[in-house]
Design a protein around this motif. Sequence first.
Motif, PDB file in Angstrom:
ATOM      1  N   LEU A   1       0.794  -1.228   0.000  1.00 54.87           N
ATOM      2  CA  LEU A   1       0.000   0.000   0.000  1.00 54.87           C
ATOM      3  C   LEU A   1       0.828   1.280   0.000  1.00 54.87           C
ATOM      4  O   LEU A   1       0.344   2.319  -0.450  1.00 54.87           O
ATOM      5  N   GLY A   2       2.079   1.228   0.474  1.00 59.14           N
ATOM      6  CA  GLY A   2       2.902   2.432   0.454  1.00 59.14           C
ATOM      7  C   GLY A   2       3.006   3.010  -0.943  1.00 59.14           C
ATOM      8  O   GLY A   2       2.845   4.209  -1.157  1.00 59.14           O
ATOM      9  N   TYR A   3       3.264   2.141  -1.939  1.00 59.42           N
ATOM     10  CA  TYR A   3       3.279   2.675  -3.303  1.00 59.42           C
ATOM     11  C   TYR A   3       1.873   2.709  -3.900  1.00 59.42           C
ATOM     12  O   TYR A   3       1.616   3.457  -4.854  1.00 59.42           O
ATOM     13  N   GLY A   4       0.957   1.949  -3.305  1.00 50.66           N
ATOM     14  CA  GLY A   4      -0.446   2.100  -3.682  1.00 50.66           C
ATOM     15  C   GLY A   4      -0.933   3.523  -3.432  1.00 50.66           C
ATOM     16  O   GLY A   4      -1.720   4.092  -4.206  1.00 50.66           O
ATOM     17  N   MET A   5      -0.427   4.134  -2.357  1.00 54.40           N
ATOM     18  CA  MET A   5      -0.767   5.526  -2.060  1.00 54.40           C
ATOM     19  C   MET A   5      -0.206   6.473  -3.120  1.00 54.40           C
ATOM     20  O   MET A   5      -0.822   7.497  -3.446  1.00 54.40           O
ATOM     21  N   ILE A   6       0.956   6.137  -3.662  1.00 54.35           N
ATOM     22  CA  ILE A   6       1.527   6.934  -4.751  1.00 54.35           C
ATOM     23  C   ILE A   6       0.628   6.831  -5.987  1.00 54.35           C
ATOM     24  O   ILE A   6       0.360   7.827  -6.669  1.00 54.35           O
TER      25      ILE A   6
ATOM     26  N   VAL B   1       8.151   8.654  -4.702  1.00 55.13           N
ATOM     27  CA  VAL B   1       8.958   7.430  -4.674  1.00 55.13           C
ATOM     28  C   VAL B   1      10.155   7.603  -3.741  1.00 55.13           C
ATOM     29  O   VAL B   1      10.540   6.686  -3.003  1.00 55.13           O
ATOM     30  N   ASN B   2      10.720   8.789  -3.741  1.00 53.89           N
ATOM     31  CA  ASN B   2      11.904   9.061  -2.920  1.00 53.89           C
ATOM     32  C   ASN B   2      11.579   9.511  -1.502  1.00 53.89           C
ATOM     33  O   ASN B   2      12.501   9.658  -0.684  1.00 53.89           O
ATOM     34  N   ASN B   3      10.282   9.708  -1.205  1.00 55.82           N
ATOM     35  CA  ASN B   3       9.952  10.304   0.094  1.00 55.82           C
ATOM     36  C   ASN B   3       8.859   9.585   0.880  1.00 55.82           C
ATOM     37  O   ASN B   3       8.355  10.131   1.862  1.00 55.82           O
ATOM     38  N   MET B   4       8.517   8.349   0.471  1.00 58.06           N
ATOM     39  CA  MET B   4       7.536   7.591   1.247  1.00 58.06           C
ATOM     40  C   MET B   4       8.230   6.847   2.389  1.00 58.06           C
ATOM     41  O   MET B   4       9.333   6.326   2.224  1.00 58.06           O
TER      42      MET B   4
ATOM     43  N   GLY C   1      -1.453   5.728   5.319  1.00 57.16           N
ATOM     44  CA  GLY C   1      -2.027   4.446   4.937  1.00 57.16           C
ATOM     45  C   GLY C   1      -1.687   3.383   5.963  1.00 57.16           C
ATOM     46  O   GLY C   1      -0.613   3.429   6.570  1.00 57.16           O
ATOM     47  N   MET C   2      -2.596   2.455   6.154  1.00 59.35           N
ATOM     48  CA  MET C   2      -2.347   1.313   7.031  1.00 59.35           C
ATOM     49  C   MET C   2      -2.962   0.066   6.401  1.00 59.35           C
ATOM     50  O   MET C   2      -4.052   0.135   5.841  1.00 59.35           O
TER      51      MET C   2
ATOM     52  N   LEU D   1       2.386   0.852   8.423  1.00 57.08           N
ATOM     53  CA  LEU D   1       2.002   2.259   8.346  1.00 57.08           C
ATOM     54  C   LEU D   1       2.847   2.916   7.256  1.00 57.08           C
ATOM     55  O   LEU D   1       4.045   2.661   7.153  1.00 57.08           O
ATOM     56  N   TYR D   2       2.197   3.797   6.465  1.00 58.25           N
ATOM     57  CA  TYR D   2       2.888   4.479   5.377  1.00 58.25           C
ATOM     58  C   TYR D   2       2.495   5.965   5.383  1.00 58.25           C
ATOM     59  O   TYR D   2       1.343   6.311   5.656  1.00 58.25           O
ATOM     60  N   TYR D   3       3.460   6.822   5.043  1.00 57.43           N
ATOM     61  CA  TYR D   3       3.159   8.236   4.902  1.00 57.43           C
ATOM     62  C   TYR D   3       4.309   8.913   4.148  1.00 57.43           C
ATOM     63  O   TYR D   3       5.408   8.357   4.033  1.00 57.43           O
ATOM     64  N   GLU D   4       4.034  10.098   3.633  1.00 54.77           N
ATOM     65  CA  GLU D   4       5.073  10.875   2.969  1.00 54.77           C
ATOM     66  C   GLU D   4       5.927  11.548   4.035  1.00 54.77           C
ATOM     67  O   GLU D   4       5.415  12.251   4.907  1.00 54.77           O
ATOM     68  N   LYS D   5       7.227  11.350   3.946  1.00 50.16           N
ATOM     69  CA  LYS D   5       8.140  11.904   4.950  1.00 50.16           C
ATOM     70  C   LYS D   5       8.230  13.419   4.842  1.00 50.16           C
ATOM     71  O   LYS D   5       8.084  13.978   3.760  1.00 50.16           O
ATOM     72  N   THR D   6       8.492  14.052   5.986  1.00 57.88           N
ATOM     73  CA  THR D   6       8.785  15.478   5.987  1.00 57.88           C
ATOM     74  C   THR D   6      10.150  15.706   5.349  1.00 57.88           C
ATOM     75  O   THR D   6      11.121  15.033   5.710  1.00 57.88           O
TER      76      THR D   6
END
Length: 281
Positions: free
Chosen positions: A120-125, A150-153, A228-229, A274-279
């Motif tokens: 799901l991490g790239y599913g969110m992308i 892609v570089n910041n998840m 995402g979870m 758990l997935y999210y876009e990094k700061t």
Amino acid sequence: MVKIITDSVSDIPKEYIDMYDIKVLPLKVIFGDEVYRDGIDIDTKTMFDRLKTTNEYPTTSQVTPAEFEQEFSEVVNSGNEVICITMSSALSGTYNSALIASREFDANKIRVIDSKAITLGYGMIVIEAAKMASNGIGIDDIESRVRDLVNNMEYLIIFDTLEYIYKGGRISKSQYMMSNLLNIKVIMTMKDGQVVAREKVRGRKKAIKYIIDYIEKNESTLDGRVIGMNHANDKSYLEELKEAVLSKYIPSETIYSEVGCTVAAYSGLSAVALYYEKTKK
């Protein structure tokens, strides 16, 4: 218009697939001579039920160039363009299949992007790309945003058991037995397209605490952000993670899904993530 295409390892919830008209091509799950399309002919529960009654371990097969070419042709012949986002090229030939298929078309019409990830991490992308496409944003801007993501998840995945990693031949029997004896939970992440261990802790509670501590140390907050979870056939474990995260943060959107067969064959029962876009620092 830009059409978004991906593969089934993205584990995107059906409501998002339908809402944003995302085309998902299934990988194959193979038991001996029997071939199933991931998420179509077989689901995670069915696969694990079968694994409980047999010593036969499934293999998986990538999406073929011909399958991608057929989808690309339909989109391009309709006067549209394609953003195709696949699972990590380090873990499957699916990306290369899409790349081979894309060479039959105008390079400006089809962009193939390696997510360097799974589930799901790239599913969110993919979902973010589909949202942009639905708002009429052009292919160049979508591609730029996708490559940035892609570089910041961030990928924080808890493996509750190493049984299926052992069955898949990725760790030794002694490593597997020791992890069971010590109740070891491994927190995994993505690095250079590979699934790698970030930390090992004892017990579920400490694993979830590690994730909360990691967020507090590395992020100012998850408030107002898309997260995402997902889980591997264990909704109660997902609820534990959900309670821990949402008791501290108020995301703008939370995307939930279940891990599909391709990833579940690797992760085993009771994995959560758990997935999210990094700061950006």
